[in-house]
Design an enzyme around this catalytic site. Structure first.
Site, PDB file in Angstrom:
ATOM      1  N   LYS A   9      76.309  -8.842  30.296  1.00  6.84           N
ATOM      2  CA  LYS A   9      76.733  -9.372  31.593  1.00  6.84           C
ATOM      3  C   LYS A   9      77.397 -10.742  31.463  1.00  6.84           C
ATOM      4  O   LYS A   9      76.885 -11.635  30.807  1.00  6.84           O
ATOM      5  CB  LYS A   9      75.502  -9.448  32.500  1.00  6.84           C
ATOM      6  CG  LYS A   9      75.748 -10.035  33.880  1.00  6.84           C
ATOM      7  CD  LYS A   9      74.500  -9.911  34.728  1.00  6.84           C
ATOM      8  CE  LYS A   9      74.598 -10.672  36.036  1.00  6.84           C
ATOM      9  NZ  LYS A   9      73.417 -10.461  36.895  1.00  6.84           N
TER      10      LYS A   9
ATOM     11  N   CYS B  40      71.863 -15.513  39.546  1.00 10.44           N
ATOM     12  CA  CYS B  40      72.542 -15.274  38.262  1.00 10.44           C
ATOM     13  C   CYS B  40      73.639 -16.270  37.883  1.00 10.44           C
ATOM     14  O   CYS B  40      73.544 -16.953  36.869  1.00 10.44           O
ATOM     15  CB  CYS B  40      73.146 -13.872  38.275  1.00 10.44           C
ATOM     16  SG  CYS B  40      71.992 -12.542  38.663  1.00 10.44           S
TER      17      CYS B  40
ATOM     18  N   LYS C 296      62.851 -14.410  42.823  1.00 14.20           N
ATOM     19  CA  LYS C 296      64.285 -14.658  42.835  1.00 14.20           C
ATOM     20  C   LYS C 296      64.764 -14.978  44.258  1.00 14.20           C
ATOM     21  O   LYS C 296      64.415 -14.303  45.211  1.00 14.20           O
ATOM     22  CB  LYS C 296      65.021 -13.428  42.319  1.00 14.20           C
ATOM     23  CG  LYS C 296      66.539 -13.537  42.337  1.00 14.20           C
ATOM     24  CD  LYS C 296      67.183 -12.257  41.844  1.00 14.20           C
ATOM     25  CE  LYS C 296      68.704 -12.335  41.904  1.00 14.20           C
ATOM     26  NZ  LYS C 296      69.347 -11.093  41.416  1.00 14.20           N
TER      27      LYS C 296
ATOM     28  N   HIS D 173      67.428  -6.043  35.928  1.00 12.08           N
ATOM     29  CA  HIS D 173      68.059  -6.194  37.244  1.00 12.08           C
ATOM     30  C   HIS D 173      68.200  -4.826  37.925  1.00 12.08           C
ATOM     31  O   HIS D 173      68.386  -3.810  37.267  1.00 12.08           O
ATOM     32  CB  HIS D 173      69.449  -6.803  37.007  1.00 12.08           C
ATOM     33  CG  HIS D 173      70.163  -7.300  38.225  1.00 12.08           C
ATOM     34  ND1 HIS D 173      70.727  -6.460  39.159  1.00 12.08           N
ATOM     35  CD2 HIS D 173      70.444  -8.564  38.632  1.00 12.08           C
ATOM     36  CE1 HIS D 173      71.323  -7.188  40.090  1.00 12.08           C
ATOM     37  NE2 HIS D 173      71.162  -8.469  39.804  1.00 12.08           N
TER      38      HIS D 173
ATOM     39  N   ASP E  37      67.893 -10.305  32.595  1.00  8.02           N
ATOM     40  CA  ASP E  37      68.337 -10.484  33.977  1.00  8.02           C
ATOM     41  C   ASP E  37      67.204 -10.197  34.963  1.00  8.02           C
ATOM     42  O   ASP E  37      66.713  -9.063  35.026  1.00  8.02           O
ATOM     43  CB  ASP E  37      69.510  -9.526  34.223  1.00  8.02           C
ATOM     44  CG  ASP E  37      70.408  -9.965  35.357  1.00  8.02           C
ATOM     45  OD1 ASP E  37      70.062 -10.926  36.060  1.00  8.02           O
ATOM     46  OD2 ASP E  37      71.465  -9.338  35.536  1.00  8.02           O
ATOM     47  N   ASP E  38      66.787 -11.214  35.693  1.00 11.87           N
ATOM     48  CA  ASP E  38      65.751 -11.063  36.722  1.00 11.87           C
ATOM     49  C   ASP E  38      64.383 -10.706  36.150  1.00 11.87           C
ATOM     50  O   ASP E  38      63.614  -9.969  36.778  1.00 11.87           O
ATOM     51  CB  ASP E  38      66.138  -9.986  37.750  1.00 11.87           C
ATOM     52  CG  ASP E  38      67.296 -10.388  38.655  1.00 11.87           C
ATOM     53  OD1 ASP E  38      67.907 -11.431  38.395  1.00 11.87           O
ATOM     54  OD2 ASP E  38      67.597  -9.637  39.594  1.00 11.87           O
TER      55      ASP E  38
ATOM     56  N   HIS F  16      79.563 -12.345  34.638  1.00 14.27           N
ATOM     57  CA  HIS F  16      79.312 -12.807  36.016  1.00 14.27           C
ATOM     58  C   HIS F  16      79.758 -14.245  36.268  1.00 14.27           C
ATOM     59  O   HIS F  16      79.133 -14.986  37.028  1.00 14.27           O
ATOM     60  CB  HIS F  16      77.817 -12.652  36.358  1.00 14.27           C
ATOM     61  CG  HIS F  16      77.585 -12.473  37.833  1.00 14.27           C
ATOM     62  ND1 HIS F  16      76.324 -12.548  38.404  1.00 14.27           N
ATOM     63  CD2 HIS F  16      78.432 -12.220  38.853  1.00 14.27           C
ATOM     64  CE1 HIS F  16      76.405 -12.351  39.703  1.00 14.27           C
ATOM     65  NE2 HIS F  16      77.694 -12.151  40.002  1.00 14.27           N
TER      66      HIS F  16
ATOM     67  N   ASP G 188      67.537 -15.322  33.195  1.00 11.42           N
ATOM     68  CA  ASP G 188      68.474 -16.136  33.972  1.00 11.42           C
ATOM     69  C   ASP G 188      67.876 -16.677  35.265  1.00 11.42           C
ATOM     70  O   ASP G 188      68.403 -17.618  35.853  1.00 11.42           O
ATOM     71  CB  ASP G 188      69.759 -15.359  34.265  1.00 11.42           C
ATOM     72  CG  ASP G 188      69.551 -14.154  35.169  1.00 11.42           C
ATOM     73  OD1 ASP G 188      68.395 -13.704  35.339  1.00 11.42           O
ATOM     74  OD2 ASP G 188      70.551 -13.632  35.700  1.00 11.42           O
ATOM     75  N   ASN G 189      66.798 -16.078  35.737  1.00 12.61           N
ATOM     76  CA  ASN G 189      66.086 -16.580  36.918  1.00 12.61           C
ATOM     77  C   ASN G 189      64.770 -15.828  37.019  1.00 12.61           C
ATOM     78  O   ASN G 189      64.445 -14.997  36.164  1.00 12.61           O
ATOM     79  CB  ASN G 189      66.911 -16.418  38.210  1.00 12.61           C
ATOM     80  CG  ASN G 189      67.550 -15.065  38.385  1.00 12.61           C
ATOM     81  OD1 ASN G 189      68.771 -14.928  38.319  1.00 12.61           O
ATOM     82  ND2 ASN G 189      66.741 -14.038  38.603  1.00 12.61           N
TER      83      ASN G 189
END
Length: 434
Positions: free
Chosen positions: A126, A67, A290, A210, A27-28, A128, A274-275
């Site tokens: 996660k 996300c 991001k 994240h 994540d991130d 989301h 994810d990004n």
């Protein structure tokens, strides 16, 4: 060195048995946040080793710069803007969320398709993509779930930005002590180690790295968390390093579990983000982070290891995107997409096997549902069209990866072609507000 005959035998074996799948989504994480991608202030030996055992992609993208939309694209194998939940950039916290917006249980997902094809399916980490009772992992094809439903939780008390406990086992809210990254690793290892008679698909979606920025030794920060300036405050390069190193340790434990149970040679492992990264990320030569459609916001580390199919220590410049991973997993497991929901992604197996050379892609992004200056982007070959509000530009990423030189005046035909392609693509997607 393995002989050609041995390679052919291992390839034939891999292709004749349905593989297990471990999909690791972080994540991130910025493009350069792994040491094998260029980070120098800490090392990630386990994920680096995974890359050395397979293929590391240098031109891999996330489907969105935040996300929820990327996750929708992965689960469905299609552009996220085909569904209303894919327009949430990202979905709100549990206490603020619209109970009618989420990934529809009726929509086929990678999990539901694999489950129908005889796979045991689990999501750890996660989600989301919508909240119970109307939505959730168990309603979208996962046999079991352990993780957080919202976008970000405190690593120790497991509460979201609204101070709501967000830690679930199945549909049950649970209050488990421990650092979230470690809890997710523990659950993934336990799942892998179970005796079973059918193949499995494990989606391991770490919330790390994240925000909130808390390393495994920072429980005191968590205790005082709500007396500070909020989830996106604080942190340091040292804390970020501790978070990523702990994540790397977790991936190492997962890979070791595959080895010790004798499943590594029949397991497709994919690692992606994810990004793009956040405040403490390293972006290499790229601009933005991001929340931006500059390269730093959407270019991500991506690694594929598929024993018997991928060769070791390979680096690919092929342009790929998140939903290509969906198409590749389904192809590797001999699982078909639902005919009413054809994929937007490309199956990468022919490339991974060496049966196809690198090929040109045209990919589209749109971001900023709630922003006054929305962003759009198109990547076609080495060219990239970019727009924010009334500003437009054309970049050649082969010669200008930092997107510093606007070439629209000197390459007017390319600029017009990509802008028109974006407009045509957008007509096929849901409009903002749908």
């Amino acid at each position: 060195m393995a002989t050609a005959g041995a390679n052919l035998f291992s390839r034939a074996t891999a292709q004749s048995r349905r593989p297990n799948v471990v999909f690791i989504l972080v994540d991130d994480m910025g493009w350069g946040d792994l040491s094998i991608y260029g980070r120098t202030d800490y090392a990630t030996p386990n994920i680096d080793r995974l890359a050395q055992q397979g293929v590391r992609f240098t031109n891999a993208y996330a489907n969105q710069t935040v996300c929820t939309p990327t996750r929708i694209a992965f689960y469905t194998g299609r552009y996220q803007a085909r569904l209303p939940v894919g327009l949430r950039e990202p979905l709100a916290n549990i206490s603020q969320a619209d109970p009618n917006v989420g990934l529809p249980p009726s929509h086929p997902t990678i999990a539901s398709l694999l489950k129908a094809n005889g796979y045991e399916t689990a999501l750890v980490g996660k989600w989301h993509c919508g909240y119970p009772p109307n939505f959730g992992p168990l309603r979208s094809g996962f046999d079991e779930y352990f993780g957080n439903l919202s976008g970000g939780i405190d690593y120790f008390n497991h509460r979201d930005g609204s101070r709501v406990l967000d830690f679930y086992e199945g549909n049950l809210l649970v209050d488990r002590p421990g650092y979230a990254t470690d809890l997710y690793t523990d659950k993934a290892v336990e799942f892998i180690q179970r005796p079973r008679s059918r193949p499995f698909y494990l989606s391991l979606h770490y919330n790390a790295p994240h925000w909130p920025w808390e390393g495994p030794e920072d429980e005191e920060l968590s205790r005082n968390f709500y007396n500070t300036n909020g989830y996106t405050a604080g942190g340091s390069q040292a804390i970020y390093a501790a978070m990523v190193k702990n994540l790397d340790d977790g991936v190492g434990r997962v890979l070791q579990a595959l080895e010790t149970t004798g499943q590594a040679n029949n397991t497709l492992v994919i690692f992606a983000s994810d990004n793009g990264g956040e405040r403490y990320s390293f972006f290499g030569p790229f601009r933005g982070r991001k929340g931006s459609l500059y390269e730093g916001g959407i270019r991500v580390p991506t690694i594929i290891r598929y024993p018997g199919v991928t060769q070791t220590n390979q680096v690919s410049n092929q342009v790929i995107i998140t939903f290509d991973l969906t198409a590749t997993i389904l192809a590797a497991t001999n699982t078909k997409f639902h005919p009413d929901y054809p994929p937007d992604g490309q199956n990468l197996l022919p490339l991974l096997r060496g049966e196809r050379s690198e090929f040109s892609r045209t990919l589209f992004w749109r971001y900023g549902a709630g922003l006054a200056t929305r962003q759009t982007a198109v990547r076609s070959g080495d060219w990239k069209y970019w727009r924010q509000g009334n500003q437009e530009a054309l970049f050649n990423l082969a010669t200008d990866p930092g997107e510093t030189t606007d070439l629209k005046a000197s390459n007017a035909q390319v600029f017009t072609r990509l802008r028109n392609q974006f407009q045509h693509w957008e007509l096929q997607m849901l409009p903002y507000g749908a």
